[in-house]
Design an enzyme around this catalytic site. Structure first.
Site, PDB file in Angstrom:
ATOM      1  N   SER A 152       0.039  -9.882 -36.727  1.00  0.00           N
ATOM      2  CA  SER A 152      -0.862 -10.401 -37.844  1.00  0.00           C
ATOM      3  C   SER A 152      -0.649  -9.740 -39.356  1.00  0.00           C
ATOM      4  CB  SER A 152      -2.139 -10.365 -37.266  1.00  0.00           C
ATOM      5  OG  SER A 152      -3.173 -10.903 -38.127  1.00  0.00           O
ATOM      6  N   ASP A 217      -3.393 -21.443 -33.430  1.00  0.00           N
ATOM      7  CA  ASP A 217      -3.900 -20.351 -33.856  1.00  0.00           C
ATOM      8  C   ASP A 217      -4.728 -20.961 -35.279  1.00  0.00           C
ATOM      9  OD1 ASP A 217      -4.086 -18.181 -35.471  1.00  0.00           O
ATOM     10  OD2 ASP A 217      -2.547 -17.081 -35.116  1.00  0.00           O
ATOM     11  N   HIS A 246      -4.615 -16.918 -31.676  1.00  0.00           N
ATOM     12  CA  HIS A 246      -4.183 -15.662 -32.638  1.00  0.00           C
ATOM     13  C   HIS A 246      -4.111 -14.352 -31.762  1.00  0.00           C
ATOM     14  CE1 HIS A 246      -3.412 -13.791 -36.469  1.00  0.00           C
ATOM     15  NE2 HIS A 246      -4.395 -12.922 -36.485  1.00  0.00           N
TER      16      HIS A 246
END
Length: 399
Positions: A152, A217, A246
């Site tokens: 991320s 996601d 995610h």
């Protein structure tokens, strides 16, 4: 204005757990240990774990966990997402260390966990640079034996460091972002106040890049991972986890299976293979091929051409070239004898049609018959005149 927008974007990008899920304390022997705030058992009971406090160039002290694996050949530098700290990730680190057979270094950004300072883009860059320097100096890890892992927001500092290390072994991008602004607005251009401009840095990475992303996601769209994979200079086979979100990709069996395969292939890459890839990326193979072609052409030219190299003159006659055995050798072959009339390599224009001298009058041979007779005066046909004279004398004698 740009600075204010950048700070606003940073507020949306960083969500450190509050309070932190662990604390750092000193042992009786002076070593550091991490104590979980939710579990009575201290994390320091793990003998393979080193708890470190690392100083950054921006004046912050960040916490790092180093987990050893005695069978490891490579080291994994893990940069986590925006809403976690090392206390929450310790179990994952322990599993990755065993399943991937790697040494693993994880760290908390400035303002996360027990690290000091405030989270910001520039601080995360300074954080990962300090951790990499620690791996080099304290553990002797070179970039050739290092794999960077970014999840991320962690893809930002990961690509920042990867773009500076040309001999890095590999990069893993887990639910990565193209840029901070593209997550919020889905724009297709980059502004000056954007943060984590991975869309520009991915093109500077010179090692294999594995991209892992969930198709469902809802935080960072799958298009971010797909875009990074397409722009990578050396993309590895990506892993698109169907139905993955995610923060839950680790629970899918394909995640650890695909990651293990990537690590094994990175271990098998030899120095010769890596140097070959670096040369190909720099375009050196084209230069070497050009040099080889030029050399072979020069050698073949030397074989075909005579040793004496002179300019071709205006003299129209010369013998066959001993190398090529043709009357007029190729333009690269420049051999012929000196002109016996002028005795210089460059025949003068006066000796335009040179031939052997006539033994009778010491003049050039007749152009018509090309024989050893002179074309001036009574040379041509002199035999017939002599015969007529002999007949006349015989007739006089007979008469």
């Amino acid at each position: 204005m740009g600075c204010m927008v950048s700070r606003l974007a940073a507020k949306f990008a960083f969500f450190p757990p509050s309070p932190a899920t662990y604390q750092v304390k000193k042992r009786d022997d002076g070593r550091l240990m991490a104590v979980s705030s939710s579990m009575p058992i201290p994390l320091a009971d793990d003998g393979s774990l080193d708890v470190l406090l690392i100083d950054t160039k921006r004046g912050n002290k960040i916490v790092a966990f180093y987990l050893r694996n005695p069978y490891a050949r490579l080291t994994l530098l893990y940069s986590h997402g925006n809403a976690a700290d090392l206390g929450q990730l310790y179990d994952l680190f322990a599993q990755l260390k065993v399943n991937l057979k790697v040494n693993l270094m994880g760290y908390d950004y400035s303002g996360y966990g027990a690290s000091t300072g405030k989270p910001s883009e520039s601080n995360t860059y300074a954080d990962i640079e300090a951790v990499y320097e620690c791996l080099e100096t304290e553990y002797g890890v070179s970039q050739e034996d290092l794999i960077l892992y970014g999840q991320s927001v962690g893809s930002g500092p990961t690509l920042h460091l990867a773009a500076q290390l040309p001999r890095l072994r590999g990069v893993v991008l887990h639910s990565a972002i193209l840029s901070g602004l593209r997550v919020l607005c889905h724009v297709k251009f980059t502004l000056c106040f954007d943060i984590y401009k991975n869309v520009n840095k991915i093109k500077k990475v010179k090692c294999p890049v594995l991209v892992i992303h969930g198709t469902e996601d809802d935080v960072v769209n799958w298009l971010h991972g797909n875009g990074l994979w397409k722009m990578a200079r050396e993309p590895y086979e990506p892993l698109w986890i169907k139905g993955g979100g995610h923060c839950n990709l680790e629970i899918y069996p394909d995640y650890i299976r695909h990651l293990c395969r990537f690590i094994k292939e990175m271990e098998s890459i030899t120095t010769a293979v890596r140097l070959k890839k670096i040369r190909e990326s720099l375009g050196l193979h084209k230069r070497s091929n050009t040099n080889t072609t030029t050399t072979s052409t020069a050698i073949s030219t030397r074989r075909r051409c005579c040793k004496i190299k002179l300019r071709r003159t205006k003299c129209c006659w010369w013998p066959k070239c001993p190398e090529s055995l043709i009357p007029k050798c190729s333009t690269k072959c420049c051999w012929w004898p000196k002109c016996p009339e002028s005795w210089i390599p460059k025949c003068s224009t006066k000796c335009f049609f040179w031939r052997p001298k006539c033994p009778e009058c010491s003049r050039p041979s007749c152009i018509k018959c090309f024989s050893w007779q002179c074309f001036v005066g009574g040379c041509c046909g002199s035999d017939e005149k002599e015969k007529e004279k002999e007949k006349e004398e015989k007739e006089r004698q007979n008469g």
